[in-house]
Design a protein around this motif. Sequence first.
Motif, short mmCIF file in Angstrom:
data_model
loop_
_atom_site.label_atom_id
_atom_site.label_comp_id
_atom_site.label_asym_id
_atom_site.label_seq_id
_atom_site.Cartn_x
_atom_site.Cartn_y
_atom_site.Cartn_z
N UNK A 147 0.83 -1.20 0.00
CA UNK A 147 0.00 0.00 0.00
C UNK A 147 0.87 1.26 0.00
N UNK A 148 1.93 1.24 0.81
CA UNK A 148 2.84 2.40 0.88
C UNK A 148 3.50 2.64 -0.47
N UNK A 149 3.90 1.55 -1.13
CA UNK A 149 4.55 1.67 -2.45
C UNK A 149 3.58 2.24 -3.48
N UNK A 150 2.34 1.75 -3.48
CA UNK A 150 1.34 2.25 -4.43
C UNK A 150 1.07 3.73 -4.20
N UNK A 151 0.91 4.13 -2.93
CA UNK A 151 0.64 5.54 -2.62
C UNK A 151 1.82 6.41 -3.02
N UNK A 152 3.02 5.94 -2.76
CA UNK A 152 4.22 6.70 -3.09
C UNK A 152 4.32 6.92 -4.60
N UNK A 153 4.13 5.86 -5.35
CA UNK A 153 4.26 5.97 -6.81
C UNK A 153 3.16 6.84 -7.41
N UNK A 154 1.93 6.68 -6.88
CA UNK A 154 0.84 7.52 -7.40
C UNK A 154 1.04 8.97 -7.07
N UNK A 155 1.47 9.26 -5.82
CA UNK A 155 1.64 10.66 -5.43
C UNK A 155 2.76 11.32 -6.21
N UNK A 156 3.82 10.58 -6.51
CA UNK A 156 4.91 11.17 -7.31
C UNK A 156 4.44 11.44 -8.73
N UNK A 157 3.57 10.59 -9.27
CA UNK A 157 3.03 10.81 -10.61
C UNK A 157 2.07 11.99 -10.63
N UNK A 158 1.31 12.16 -9.55
CA UNK A 158 0.40 13.30 -9.47
C UNK A 158 1.20 14.60 -9.39
N UNK A 159 2.29 14.59 -8.61
CA UNK A 159 3.14 15.79 -8.50
C UNK A 159 3.76 16.14 -9.84
#
Length: 87
Positions: free
Chosen positions: A72-84
């Motif tokens: 879950x942490x990995x998914x959130x990290x990758x998604x948030x970096x893509x949103x940024x």
Amino acid sequence: MANTPQSKKRARQNERRFAVNKARRSRIRTFLRKVEEAIASGDQDAAVNALRAAQPELMRGVSKGLVHKNTAARKMSRLSSRVKAIA
């Protein structure tokens, strides 16, 4: 096939748990897909809102034992970096 009363009960419980977990997994995937679609459209506001909605849903899956904490942490990290990166 289950023979003893205990194994029959376990089989019934497993069916119920499977149905609940399947619904939860589907719900999590839906929230994550909404984030992906917002990223693909290039709309940062929509992506940020979708990410904020998806995070508690994903973490609920962790607390229910559906998703591993690091996954879950990995998914959130990758998604948030893509949103940024949209900005």
